[in-house]
Design a protein around this motif. Structure first.
Motif, PDB file in Angstrom:
ATOM      1  N   GLU A   1       3.306   6.273   3.214  1.00 44.82           N
ATOM      2  CA  GLU A   1       3.832   7.630   3.327  1.00 44.82           C
ATOM      3  C   GLU A   1       5.347   7.681   3.170  1.00 44.82           C
ATOM      4  OE1 GLU A   1       2.130   8.954   7.095  1.00 44.82           O
ATOM      5  OE2 GLU A   1       0.679  10.113   5.941  1.00 44.82           O
ATOM      6  N   ILE A   2       5.900   6.742   2.405  1.00 44.20           N
ATOM      7  CA  ILE A   2       7.330   6.757   2.119  1.00 44.20           C
ATOM      8  C   ILE A   2       7.541   6.646   0.610  1.00 44.20           C
ATOM      9  CG2 ILE A   2       7.923   5.691   4.331  1.00 44.20           C
ATOM     10  CD1 ILE A   2       8.437   3.090   2.844  1.00 44.20           C
ATOM     11  N   SER A   3       8.727   7.071   0.188  1.00 44.93           N
ATOM     12  CA  SER A   3       9.146   6.863  -1.193  1.00 44.93           C
ATOM     13  C   SER A   3      10.294   5.869  -1.175  1.00 44.93           C
ATOM     14  CB  SER A   3       9.610   8.176  -1.827  1.00 44.93           C
ATOM     15  OG  SER A   3       8.538   9.062  -2.010  1.00 44.93           O
ATOM     16  N   VAL A   4      10.229   4.863  -2.035  1.00 45.91           N
ATOM     17  CA  VAL A   4      11.309   3.892  -2.145  1.00 45.91           C
ATOM     18  C   VAL A   4      12.003   4.129  -3.475  1.00 45.91           C
ATOM     19  CG1 VAL A   4      11.940   1.455  -2.157  1.00 45.91           C
ATOM     20  CG2 VAL A   4      10.051   2.240  -0.713  1.00 45.91           C
ATOM     21  N   ILE A   5      13.301   4.410  -3.417  1.00 47.39           N
ATOM     22  CA  ILE A   5      14.065   4.835  -4.575  1.00 47.39           C
ATOM     23  C   ILE A   5      15.081   3.771  -4.975  1.00 47.39           C
ATOM     24  CG2 ILE A   5      15.626   6.576  -5.500  1.00 47.39           C
ATOM     25  CD1 ILE A   5      12.818   7.615  -4.961  1.00 47.39           C
ATOM     26  N   ASN A   6      15.006   3.357  -6.233  1.00 42.97           N
ATOM     27  CA  ASN A   6      15.994   2.453  -6.812  1.00 42.97           C
ATOM     28  C   ASN A   6      17.162   3.304  -7.317  1.00 42.97           C
ATOM     29  OD1 ASN A   6      17.369   1.070  -9.082  1.00 42.97           O
ATOM     30  ND2 ASN A   6      15.882  -0.555  -8.723  1.00 42.97           N
ATOM     31  N   ALA A   7      18.405   2.978  -6.865  1.00 38.85           N
ATOM     32  CA  ALA A   7      19.562   3.807  -7.183  1.00 38.85           C
ATOM     33  C   ALA A   7      20.406   3.251  -8.325  1.00 38.85           C
ATOM     34  CB  ALA A   7      20.431   3.977  -5.937  1.00 38.85           C
ATOM     35  N   LEU A   8      19.907   2.242  -9.028  1.00 40.07           N
ATOM     36  CA  LEU A   8      20.669   1.622 -10.112  1.00 40.07           C
ATOM     37  C   LEU A   8      20.460   2.364 -11.439  1.00 40.07           C
ATOM     38  CD1 LEU A   8      20.028  -2.121  -9.238  1.00 40.07           C
ATOM     39  CD2 LEU A   8      22.109  -0.784  -8.822  1.00 40.07           C
ATOM     40  N   ARG A   9      21.189   1.935 -12.452  1.00 43.86           N
ATOM     41  CA  ARG A   9      21.066   2.552 -13.778  1.00 43.86           C
ATOM     42  C   ARG A   9      19.655   2.354 -14.321  1.00 43.86           C
ATOM     43  NH1 ARG A   9      26.273   0.591 -13.387  1.00 43.86           N
ATOM     44  NH2 ARG A   9      27.936   1.973 -14.144  1.00 43.86           N
ATOM     45  N   PRO A  10      19.180   3.264 -15.172  1.00 46.57           N
ATOM     46  CA  PRO A  10      17.818   3.165 -15.707  1.00 46.57           C
ATOM     47  C   PRO A  10      17.502   1.820 -16.353  1.00 46.57           C
ATOM     48  CG  PRO A  10      18.716   5.315 -16.202  1.00 46.57           C
ATOM     49  CD  PRO A  10      19.844   4.520 -15.607  1.00 46.57           C
TER      50      PRO A  10
ATOM     51  N   ASN B   1       0.847  -1.193   0.000  1.00 45.17           N
ATOM     52  CA  ASN B   1       0.000   0.000   0.000  1.00 45.17           C
ATOM     53  C   ASN B   1       0.884   1.245   0.000  1.00 45.17           C
ATOM     54  OD1 ASN B   1      -1.937   1.995   0.374  1.00 45.17           O
ATOM     55  ND2 ASN B   1      -3.143   0.765   1.810  1.00 45.17           N
ATOM     56  N   PRO B   2       1.373   1.655  -1.161  1.00 47.42           N
ATOM     57  CA  PRO B   2       2.327   2.766  -1.226  1.00 47.42           C
ATOM     58  C   PRO B   2       1.775   4.092  -0.732  1.00 47.42           C
ATOM     59  CG  PRO B   2       1.591   2.124  -3.420  1.00 47.42           C
ATOM     60  CD  PRO B   2       1.096   1.071  -2.478  1.00 47.42           C
ATOM     61  N   VAL B   3       0.469   4.312  -0.874  1.00 49.50           N
ATOM     62  CA  VAL B   3      -0.112   5.573  -0.414  1.00 49.50           C
ATOM     63  C   VAL B   3      -0.132   5.626   1.104  1.00 49.50           C
ATOM     64  CG1 VAL B   3      -2.163   7.021  -0.414  1.00 49.50           C
ATOM     65  CG2 VAL B   3      -1.502   5.801  -2.492  1.00 49.50           C
ATOM     66  N   ALA B   4      -0.581   4.557   1.720  1.00 52.96           N
ATOM     67  CA  ALA B   4      -0.676   4.528   3.176  1.00 52.96           C
ATOM     68  C   ALA B   4       0.694   4.523   3.843  1.00 52.96           C
ATOM     69  CB  ALA B   4      -1.474   3.302   3.624  1.00 52.96           C
TER      70      ALA B   4
ATOM     71  N   ALA C   1       8.944  14.569  -2.397  1.00 51.37           N
ATOM     72  CA  ALA C   1       8.412  15.672  -1.598  1.00 51.37           C
ATOM     73  C   ALA C   1       7.053  15.345  -0.998  1.00 51.37           C
ATOM     74  CB  ALA C   1       8.321  16.937  -2.453  1.00 51.37           C
ATOM     75  N   GLU C   2       6.364  14.364  -1.584  1.00 48.64           N
ATOM     76  CA  GLU C   2       5.041  13.977  -1.098  1.00 48.64           C
ATOM     77  C   GLU C   2       5.126  12.980   0.056  1.00 48.64           C
ATOM     78  OE1 GLU C   2       3.140  12.373  -4.507  1.00 48.64           O
ATOM     79  OE2 GLU C   2       3.634  14.080  -5.788  1.00 48.64           O
ATOM     80  N   SER C   3       6.317  12.565   0.414  1.00 46.50           N
ATOM     81  CA  SER C   3       6.484  11.498   1.407  1.00 46.50           C
ATOM     82  C   SER C   3       7.142  12.019   2.672  1.00 46.50           C
ATOM     83  CB  SER C   3       7.338  10.366   0.823  1.00 46.50           C
ATOM     84  OG  SER C   3       6.800   9.917  -0.411  1.00 46.50           O
ATOM     85  N   LYS C   4       6.891  11.305   3.760  1.00 45.71           N
ATOM     86  CA  LYS C   4       7.504  11.666   5.029  1.00 45.71           C
ATOM     87  C   LYS C   4       8.899  11.063   5.176  1.00 45.71           C
ATOM     88  CE  LYS C   4       3.211  12.253   7.658  1.00 45.71           C
ATOM     89  NZ  LYS C   4       2.421  11.817   8.844  1.00 45.71           N
ATOM     90  N   LYS C   5       9.163   9.982   4.441  1.00 43.48           N
ATOM     91  CA  LYS C   5      10.445   9.306   4.548  1.00 43.48           C
ATOM     92  C   LYS C   5      10.855   8.765   3.191  1.00 43.48           C
ATOM     93  CE  LYS C   5      12.785   5.743   7.336  1.00 43.48           C
ATOM     94  NZ  LYS C   5      13.550   6.643   8.208  1.00 43.48           N
ATOM     95  N   VAL C   6      12.158   8.701   2.954  1.00 43.66           N
ATOM     96  CA  VAL C   6      12.696   8.157   1.717  1.00 43.66           C
ATOM     97  C   VAL C   6      13.590   6.973   2.051  1.00 43.66           C
ATOM     98  CG1 VAL C   6      14.170   8.598  -0.283  1.00 43.66           C
ATOM     99  CG2 VAL C   6      12.591  10.371   0.507  1.00 43.66           C
ATOM    100  N   ILE C   7      13.438   5.890   1.289  1.00 47.17           N
ATOM    101  CA  ILE C   7      14.280   4.706   1.437  1.00 47.17           C
ATOM    102  C   ILE C   7      14.952   4.444   0.101  1.00 47.17           C
ATOM    103  CG2 ILE C   7      14.329   2.207   1.840  1.00 47.17           C
ATOM    104  CD1 ILE C   7      11.924   2.560   3.680  1.00 47.17           C
ATOM    105  N   THR C   8      16.257   4.241   0.108  1.00 46.15           N
ATOM    106  CA  THR C   8      16.978   3.917  -1.120  1.00 46.15           C
ATOM    107  C   THR C   8      17.404   2.454  -1.106  1.00 46.15           C
ATOM    108  OG1 THR C   8      19.113   4.587  -0.170  1.00 46.15           O
ATOM    109  CG2 THR C   8      17.842   6.271  -1.342  1.00 46.15           C
ATOM    110  N   TYR C   9      17.481   1.862  -2.292  1.00 43.77           N
ATOM    111  CA  TYR C   9      17.959   0.482  -2.396  1.00 43.77           C
ATOM    112  C   TYR C   9      18.655   0.294  -3.735  1.00 43.77           C
ATOM    113  CZ  TYR C   9      14.318  -1.012  -5.742  1.00 43.77           C
ATOM    114  OH  TYR C   9      13.533  -1.178  -6.853  1.00 43.77           O
TER     115      TYR C   9
ATOM    116  N   THR D   1       8.246   1.491  -6.919  1.00 40.57           N
ATOM    117  CA  THR D   1       9.437   2.258  -6.587  1.00 40.57           C
ATOM    118  C   THR D   1       9.826   3.146  -7.759  1.00 40.57           C
ATOM    119  OG1 THR D   1      10.963   0.521  -7.361  1.00 40.57           O
ATOM    120  CG2 THR D   1      10.248   0.422  -5.061  1.00 40.57           C
ATOM    121  N   GLU D   2      10.543   4.237  -7.444  1.00 40.21           N
ATOM    122  CA  GLU D   2      10.993   5.191  -8.450  1.00 40.21           C
ATOM    123  C   GLU D   2      12.500   5.018  -8.665  1.00 40.21           C
ATOM    124  OE1 GLU D   2       9.006   7.191 -10.125  1.00 40.21           O
ATOM    125  OE2 GLU D   2       7.169   6.790  -8.998  1.00 40.21           O
TER     126      GLU D   2
END
Length: 218
Positions: free
Chosen positions: A129-138, A124-127, A184-192, A149-150
């Protein structure tokens, strides 16, 4: 060869759990980290500037690990070894004595994301309240990724480090990349990423661009 008076910290062999060979890079236990820091002469009052010979990602990993264990006086040398030598700055091959110091680890759980955090976001990505960011090449992101994830690549031609100068992109540009990933829409950011190194670099960039509540999926 190294920057004069600098010390070597072996992240791969000394600061990564290796009992489970399926997951090479994991945070060590607090006592292991403490021993390695004291052996390197890094104490509670030491200002640490980390650098590496690649694209600053290993230095960023060390920066993150220091913060995880409560050491806030840490940064990354912008441009690393490549910029240092390109500019003709002094180098040394001499070993220096390290001072006797005390390092007191204080684990900061908010900087480390786990599987439960990720699963809750995927469900449930909306509930969450975090953004999960993939840090690899496109291309890596497009081929296989955690759902919902973005992508903010930290390495490669589209990464946050200029491949010609080895320096980070301007802060405003780095911030724009995270804004485009809706952080900016999230309270926390997680990178992986694949093993946590590129993710640490992305976490450093996010922090430098103004995102303070950020964790790495270890």
């Amino acid at each position: 060869s190294h920057i004069p008076k600098s010390v070597f910290v072996d992240i791969l062999n000394d600061l990564s759990k290796t009992e489970n060979q399926d997951y090479t890079f994991q945070l060590p236990e607090a006592d292991v980290f403490r021993s390695a820091m004291e052996a390197a002469g890094i104490g509670d009052d030491t200002l640490v500037v980390a650098y590496d010979t690649l694209n600053n990602a290993w230095a960023a990993r060390f920066w993150w690990m220091l913060r995880v264990f409560g050491h806030q006086q840490a940064g990354v040398l912008n441009g690393g070894w490549e910029r240092w030598t390109t500019e003709g700055r002094p180098v040394s091959s001499e070993a220096d004595n390290t001072p006797t110091v005390r390092f007191t680890p204080e684990f900061q759980p908010g900087l480390v994301a786990n599987k439960q955090d990720i699963n809750e976001h995927v469900a449930n990505p909306v509930a969450s309240e975090i953004s999960v960011i993939n840090a690899l090449r496109p291309d890596d992101y497009k081929s296989l990724r955690i759902p919902n994830t973005e992508n903010v690549p930290s390495v490669g031609e589209s990464g946050v480090v200029d491949t010609e100068t080895n320096m980070y992109l301007p802060v405003d540009e780095m911030k724009q990349r995270f804004d485009a990933a809706r952080t900016a829409e999230s309270k926390k950011v997680i990178t992986y990423c694949g093993a946590g190194i590129a993710a640490s670099s992305a976490a450093f960039v996010a922090y430098a661009s103004g995102i303070k509540d950020i964790a790495v999926y270890d």
